[in-house]
Every structure is written in structure tokens, then in C-alpha cells.
Design an enzyme around this catalytic site. Structure first.
Site, PDB file in Angstrom:
ATOM      1  N   HIS A 267     -56.569  -1.055   0.019  1.00 53.74           N
ATOM      2  CA  HIS A 267     -57.645  -1.486   0.900  1.00 53.74           C
ATOM      3  C   HIS A 267     -58.930  -1.783   0.139  1.00 53.74           C
ATOM      4  O   HIS A 267     -59.739  -2.605   0.570  1.00 53.74           O
ATOM      5  CB  HIS A 267     -57.921  -0.418   1.955  1.00 53.74           C
ATOM      6  N   CYS A 268     -59.143  -1.130  -1.003  1.00 52.44           N
ATOM      7  CA  CYS A 268     -60.476  -1.148  -1.618  1.00 52.44           C
ATOM      8  C   CYS A 268     -60.735  -2.331  -2.543  1.00 52.44           C
ATOM      9  O   CYS A 268     -61.623  -3.142  -2.291  1.00 52.44           O
ATOM     10  CB  CYS A 268     -60.706   0.158  -2.386  1.00 52.44           C
ATOM     11  N   ILE A 269     -59.980  -2.434  -3.625  1.00 51.59           N
ATOM     12  CA  ILE A 269     -60.353  -3.359  -4.698  1.00 51.59           C
ATOM     13  C   ILE A 269     -60.270  -4.829  -4.283  1.00 51.59           C
ATOM     14  O   ILE A 269     -61.133  -5.619  -4.652  1.00 51.59           O
ATOM     15  CB  ILE A 269     -59.511  -3.099  -5.961  1.00 51.59           C
TER      16      ILE A 269
END
Length: 437
Positions: A267-269
């Protein structure tokens, strides 16, 4: 303050909204700290599974649920927010189709809180977002509750730092960035999170805390893009980028190893850097470095498809149209079932658009779940690893290097292997059929 006393004595009730990869581990950690916990989610099936002590996330075991079920309640009834002393927002913050921030989940949740919150409540946002969201989005919605912010309702931000599959760092052991909106909120944040995690790191404002999270993920995105670009350059020079990285990693200072792959997942990078580039436009500040990194990483699946086509042409005198491919691993990283933003899905899409027939194996993903994108693949089942020798594959593409895969069995198929993770070399296997990509 009565709320501060309840937090210190563990008499407070903690509401966690969003029982995914962030919210569920936090709920269990808060219960283990002695707080009564109410977990909220719009998905009734999650609530049913949790009451059955069935976890759907590797970071939370059935034993964790059994140990804490006397302190935990799970519900889809948001009216129960009224009974909570602390409310933590752990909902998704995706990008929309134009790669712009979609804060609809945060906004809808904030409205639910505003409708039911009672005085002397701490409201914390943990969802990753652009710097200024707490001040400009969350607080105005909470103000609609009719309660005074900073006197009745206290607001803070604490970015999640979960790392699925990491056995060393868990919710309780990862240093926790916290920031309250004002001194009273800061004291409440310190009391709550200080009871739940081992290390609390205080920063001056929620905006700084929001920027901390964005910075962490941009750092990773840019460095992964760098090694992905180096891989392309060194390939043309006949240099193995993995050997270069291993050599450079022996330097005890001034270098940190990052590794190339078929694209970015999780989900983040793949998402968070675009929150800052979007926000920066308001200030007329260019973000060329961040945008270039995003472009390089986004283009990696197309590079892998191109390399696979080259390998097939060289080995068999054919292209991708009609080729039978085995995709090894569809989760976004090794040894987890997390499919969020997995580059393997983009690979599968590109291969099939080119006319290939794609099957997959993944010891952690028996079938492709519902995702925000790639709905055409939902429900597709993994191939039984014991049957791959009978399928007549033209090539194997290793997208995720799970430890539980039998890599020697892939060699026995006798077809070209396109290895995006250096999985074969790391295991000391013969490389005659392997192309690093």
C-alpha cells in the site's frame, strides 16, 4: 483530566476503525496492553471471522485473538463510537484513477465519528496522507460534532509503520511517531501509545508526523527506482546488478542496499509519494526526482514483459502470443499473502494482453482475492505445484521469491526462467536456463 487518568489506568475504551493490515494488529496490541477495544469495520465478514478467532492477516494469529477476546468486541455498528475514549482511524488512502489522493474513506469515517463522538475523546488518524490533512481535513469535519476541539475533542496523528512478513519488528516493537494537536492532545497521545508500544517518538505537530511517513516511503521509492535503473544500465553492459549490490553492501558506512524487482507493491511505496507530489502543486514546487522514481518503478512490469518476449524469441523463435507462462508468486513481497498493488497483477495483465496464457503458483495465495483493480482476475485459482510438470509451459517468470517455492522443480520443467528477484542464484541453483531480469 479524567481522560488522561483513564488512559494511564487502562480503564479507557479504545475504538479502532478499519480492521486491515494496520487496524487489526493495533487492536490486538491495545488489548494486550489492557485496554478494552472495539474494532469497527464496514465488512461484516471480517467481524464474523474475528468472533470465530479466525485471523485473515499473518501479523495476527488465532492465538492472539484467543488471548485478547475477553477485551475485544468487533462490530459494524458505528454508533458504538459514543462509548469510546480513544478513536483511531486506520482506513485506506488510495489514489484515484488520475493518481490523485482519495481521502473519501478518511472523510466518511470522520463524519461517522463527528456524528457519535462524546466529550473527552482522543481522535487519532493513522492513515498515510499528505502533510496538512489532520489540520485541513480531519479537524473541520470533527468540528461539525458541536464539541470544541482542544477542549472536548482532542486530535492527533500517528503514522502506521507496519511491515507485513517482518518477524523482527511488530506493532509493539516498531518505534511509534506521535503528534498531538496542542499540549493536551500530546499528553493523551503519549499516555495511550506509551502503553501500547515499546518506544514513542514525539514530533512537534501532526503535519510534521504526516511528513515523516511520506518521507520514509519516498526514500524507499527513490532508492528502489535507482537500482531498477542501474539494473537496466548494467544489463546492457553485461554486468550482474545483484553482484554489484552484494559487493557495495560490504561497505560499513555511506551505503544501504536496495534491490531491483518487477515493480513496486504494497500500500505504501507505490502510492504515498504521489500524495506529496499532489500536495506540492499547491505550493508551486516541482517534484521531479519523486516523479521520475515513480515513472521508473511503474514501467518495470513492461520491461519484464519485453525481456520475456526476447527470451522466448531467442530460445524458441516465438513471441508471447499463444505462449504458456507460469508466474511464480503473485503477492507483492515474499512470504506474505498481501496482494495490495502487487506488480504481479500488472505482469499478468500485460502478458495476457500480448496473447499469452498465464497460470500461477503461490504458496500464500490460493486464489486471487477481490482487489480495487484487476477485477478480471478475481477468483482465479493457483495451480497445484505438483501439476506444473504436466502443463507444458514455454517459460517461467519469477515475480515473488517466496521461500516455500520448490525452485529446483522449476528447472526440471526444462523451459526458460525469467528471474526478477535473483531467486535462483541466491539458492545456488544452475543458471543455464535462467535469465535475470
Amino acid at each position: 483530566m479524567a481522560l488522561l487518568d483513564r488512559l494511564r489506568t487502562r480503564e479507557a475504551t479504545v475504538g479502532i476503525i478499519g480492521l486491515g493490515y494496520v487496524g487489526l494488529p493495533l487492536a490486538v496490541a491495545a488489548a494486550k496492553a489492557g485496554y478494552s477495544v472495539i474494532g469497527f469495520d464496514v465488512d461484516a465478514s471480517k467481524v464474523e471471522r474475528l468472533y470465530a478467532r479466525e485471523s485473515y492477516i499473518e501479523a495476527v494469529s488465532p492465538d492472539d485473538l484467543a488471548q485478547t477476546d475477553h477485551l475485544c468486541a468487533w462490530t459494524v455498528d458505528f454508533e458504538q463510537i459514543a462509548t469510546c475514549d480513544v478513536v483511531v482511524i486506520c482506513v485506506p488512502t488510495p489514489l484515484n484513477q488520475h493518481r490523485e489522493p482519495d481521502l473519501s474513506f478518511v472523510e466518511d469515517t470522520a463524519r461517522q465519528i463527528a456524528a457519535h463522538v462524546t466529550p473527552e475523546t482522543l481522535v487519532v488518524l493513522e492513515s498515510t496522507t499528505w502533510p496538512g490533512t489532520t489540520e485541513e481535513v480531519l479537524k473541520p469535519i470533527l468540528a461539525q460534532s458541536g464539541h470544541a476541539l482542544g477542549r472536548d475533542i482532542f486530535v492527533g496523528f500517528s503514522p502506521e509503520r507496519e511491515d507485513p512478513g517482518n518477524a523482527t519488528y511488530r506493532t509493539q516493537t516498531i518505534p511509534k511517531i506521535i503528534a498531538g494537536d496542542g499540549e493536551a492532545a500530546q499528553a493523551l497521545m503519549e499516555a495511550f501509545y506509551g502503553a501500547v508500544v515499546e518506544t514513542v517518538v514525539t514530533v512537534p505537530t501532526p503535519t510534521v508526523a504526516e511528513a515523516v511517513k511520506i518521507t520514509e516511503n519516498i526514500f524507499r521509492s527513490v532508492n528502489i527506482a535507482l537500482v531498477n535503473e542501474l539494473k537496466l544500465i548494467y544489463d546492457e553492459m553485461g554486468i550482474d546488478v545483484w553482484e554489484v549490490i552484494d559487493g557495495a553492501a560490504t561497505k560499513p558506512f555511506g551505503y544501504m542496499p536496495f534491490y531491483p524487482g518487477p515493480g513496486l507493491g504494497g500500500h505504501c511505496i507505490p502510492i504515498d509519494p504521489f500524495y506529496l507530489t499532489w500536495r506540492a502543486r499547491k505550493f508551486d514546487v516541482p517534484t521531479r526526482f519523486i516523479e521520475l522514481a515513480g515513472e521508473i518503478n511503474t514501467n518495470m512490469p513492461a520491461h519484464i514483459v519485453h525481456r520475456t518476449r526476447e527470451v522466448l524469441d531467442r530460445a524458441q523463435g516465438r513471441g508471447l502470443n499463444g505462449a504458456k507462462l507460469l508466474l511464480v508468486g503473485v503477492a507483492y513481497k515474499k512470504n506474505v499473502s498481501d496482494m495490495r498493488e502487487s506488480p504481479a497483477m500488472r505482469l499478468m495483465q500485460l502478458f495476457e494482453e500480448a496473447g499469452a496464457e498465464v497460470s500461477f503458483i503461490d504458496p500464500h495465495v490460493p486464489q486471487i482475492p477481490q482487489m480495487r483493480e484487476y477485477g478480471i482476475f478475481e477468483g482465479r485459482a493457483a495451480l497445484d505445484p505438483g501439476r506444473i510438470s504436466d502443463a507444458g509451459f514455454d517459460a517461467v517468470v519469477i515475480a515473488t521469491d517466496h521461500d516455500a517455492v520448490d525452485y529446483a522443480a522449476l528447472l526440471e520443467l526444462g523451459c526458460p526462467i525469467i528471474d526478477t528477484r535473483n531467486a535462483m542464484a541466491k539458492r545456488g541453483l544452475p543458471m543455464d536456463l535462467v535469465t535475470k531480469a
